[in-house]
Design a protein around this motif. Structure first.
Motif, PDB file in Angstrom:
ATOM      1  N   MET A  23      -4.706 -39.704  45.304  1.00 40.48           N
ATOM      2  CA  MET A  23      -4.604 -41.109  46.042  1.00 40.48           C
ATOM      3  C   MET A  23      -4.540 -42.061  44.727  1.00 40.48           C
ATOM      4  N   ALA A  24      -4.890 -41.940  43.576  1.00 43.77           N
ATOM      5  CA  ALA A  24      -4.901 -43.042  42.690  1.00 43.77           C
ATOM      6  C   ALA A  24      -3.598 -43.272  42.420  1.00 43.77           C
ATOM      7  N   VAL A  25      -2.580 -42.099  42.128  1.00 40.59           N
ATOM      8  CA  VAL A  25      -1.130 -42.394  41.858  1.00 40.59           C
ATOM      9  C   VAL A  25      -0.494 -43.245  43.084  1.00 40.59           C
ATOM     10  N   GLN A  26      -0.750 -42.824  44.396  1.00 40.52           N
ATOM     11  CA  GLN A  26      -0.284 -43.694  45.520  1.00 40.52           C
ATOM     12  C   GLN A  26      -0.726 -45.059  45.740  1.00 40.52           C
ATOM     13  N   ALA A  27      -2.046 -45.269  45.326  1.00 38.66           N
ATOM     14  CA  ALA A  27      -2.345 -46.615  45.401  1.00 38.66           C
ATOM     15  C   ALA A  27      -1.665 -47.595  44.230  1.00 38.66           C
ATOM     16  N   GLU A  56       1.870 -47.881  45.399  1.00 37.42           N
ATOM     17  CA  GLU A  56       2.174 -49.057  46.278  1.00 37.42           C
ATOM     18  C   GLU A  56       1.952 -50.369  45.851  1.00 37.42           C
ATOM     19  N   ALA A  57       0.911 -50.418  45.041  1.00 38.57           N
ATOM     20  CA  ALA A  57       0.634 -51.776  44.495  1.00 38.57           C
ATOM     21  C   ALA A  57       1.786 -52.340  43.637  1.00 38.57           C
ATOM     22  N   SER A  58       2.478 -51.488  42.813  1.00 41.66           N
ATOM     23  CA  SER A  58       3.688 -51.880  42.311  1.00 41.66           C
ATOM     24  C   SER A  58       4.770 -52.387  43.228  1.00 41.66           C
ATOM     25  N   MET A  59       4.855 -51.688  44.147  1.00 44.00           N
ATOM     26  CA  MET A  59       5.928 -52.177  45.424  1.00 44.00           C
ATOM     27  C   MET A  59       5.621 -53.579  45.877  1.00 44.00           C
ATOM     28  N   TYR A  60       4.455 -53.709  46.314  1.00 44.02           N
ATOM     29  CA  TYR A  60       4.089 -55.003  46.775  1.00 44.02           C
ATOM     30  C   TYR A  60       4.047 -56.013  45.801  1.00 44.02           C
ATOM     31  N   ILE A  61       3.779 -55.881  44.471  1.00 43.89           N
ATOM     32  CA  ILE A  61       3.996 -56.886  43.519  1.00 43.89           C
ATOM     33  C   ILE A  61       5.446 -57.209  43.205  1.00 43.89           C
ATOM     34  N   PHE A  62       6.403 -56.045  43.207  1.00 44.16           N
ATOM     35  CA  PHE A  62       7.920 -56.230  43.455  1.00 44.16           C
ATOM     36  C   PHE A  62       8.380 -57.086  44.832  1.00 44.16           C
ATOM     37  N   VAL A  63       7.664 -56.807  45.915  1.00 44.59           N
ATOM     38  CA  VAL A  63       8.121 -57.781  47.131  1.00 44.59           C
ATOM     39  C   VAL A  63       7.859 -58.969  46.825  1.00 44.59           C
ATOM     40  N   LEU A  64       6.445 -59.485  46.322  1.00 42.12           N
ATOM     41  CA  LEU A  64       6.211 -60.623  46.201  1.00 42.12           C
ATOM     42  C   LEU A  64       7.047 -61.375  45.010  1.00 42.12           C
ATOM     43  N   LEU A 101       7.575 -28.371  54.406  1.00 45.14           N
ATOM     44  CA  LEU A 101       7.033 -28.841  53.036  1.00 45.14           C
ATOM     45  C   LEU A 101       5.879 -29.589  52.868  1.00 45.14           C
ATOM     46  N   ARG A 102       5.226 -29.281  51.945  1.00 44.09           N
ATOM     47  CA  ARG A 102       3.967 -29.734  51.681  1.00 44.09           C
ATOM     48  C   ARG A 102       4.172 -31.091  50.787  1.00 44.09           C
ATOM     49  N   ALA A 103       3.411 -32.091  51.105  1.00 41.83           N
ATOM     50  CA  ALA A 103       3.636 -33.417  49.959  1.00 41.83           C
ATOM     51  C   ALA A 103       3.624 -33.045  48.752  1.00 41.83           C
ATOM     52  N   GLU A 104       3.029 -32.396  48.269  1.00 37.39           N
ATOM     53  CA  GLU A 104       2.687 -32.033  46.872  1.00 37.39           C
ATOM     54  C   GLU A 104       4.216 -31.549  46.061  1.00 37.39           C
ATOM     55  N   ALA A 105       5.033 -30.870  47.311  1.00 34.82           N
ATOM     56  CA  ALA A 105       6.235 -30.315  46.583  1.00 34.82           C
ATOM     57  C   ALA A 105       7.267 -31.197  46.322  1.00 34.82           C
ATOM     58  N   PHE A 106       7.221 -32.295  47.193  1.00 30.09           N
ATOM     59  CA  PHE A 106       8.226 -33.401  46.939  1.00 30.09           C
ATOM     60  C   PHE A 106       7.640 -34.800  46.444  1.00 30.09           C
ATOM     61  N   LEU A 107       6.466 -34.974  46.207  1.00 31.87           N
ATOM     62  CA  LEU A 107       6.046 -36.267  45.652  1.00 31.87           C
ATOM     63  C   LEU A 107       6.607 -36.529  44.254  1.00 31.87           C
ATOM     64  N   LEU A 108       6.347 -35.649  43.375  1.00 36.12           N
ATOM     65  CA  LEU A 108       6.659 -35.907  41.950  1.00 36.12           C
ATOM     66  C   LEU A 108       8.339 -36.293  41.891  1.00 36.12           C
ATOM     67  N   PRO A 109       9.059 -35.722  42.463  1.00 34.30           N
ATOM     68  CA  PRO A 109      10.516 -36.144  42.522  1.00 34.30           C
ATOM     69  C   PRO A 109      10.656 -37.399  43.038  1.00 34.30           C
TER      70      PRO A 109
END
Length: 113
Positions: free
Chosen positions: A10-14, A17-25, A71-79
């Motif tokens: 959850m921390a990595v995802q948050a 997402e924060a970096s993506m929204y900063i980029f959009v702004l 496929l589980r999210a953990e399997a493809f989240l890192l790539p």
């Protein structure tokens, strides 16, 4: 919240997402700052933002397809996160800014994608 693996996910995802929204702004002021004064009128901010949203839709559809195949999210989240971080780095690197300046200075007419 008792499982540390879920908490770290959850921390990595948050943070991502924060970096993506900063980029959009920040993308609009960055493009304006990189553009020569003559080309600043008519910059296609709407098209650029719609490309960002289309990329989000493609990512969501890809996730749905991967999940449907079992496929589980953990399997493809890192790539996926590493690829996205690399794309953000390339977009913000000095060579990318130089390429943007060259593209915007090629013509004094408004730039349309």
């Amino acid at each position: 919240l008792r499982r540390p693996d879920l908490l770290s996910l959850m921390a990595v995802q948050a943070l991502f997402e924060a970096s993506m929204y900063i980029f959009v702004l920040v993308f609009a002021p960055a493009i304006v700052a990189a553009a020569p004064a003559a080309a600043r009128e008519g910059l296609p901010f709407g098209k650029v933002f719609s490309c960002f949203m289309a990329a989000c839709a493609v990512g969501s559809a890809t996730f749905s397809l991967c999940s449907a195949k079992g496929l589980r999210a953990e399997a493809f989240l890192l790539p996926v996160l590493l690829g996205a971080a690399g794309a953000l780095y390339l977009a913000s690197s000095p060579p990318a800014a130089t390429m943007l300046q060259r593209a915007l200075s090629m013509s004094h007419k408004p730039l349309y994608l």
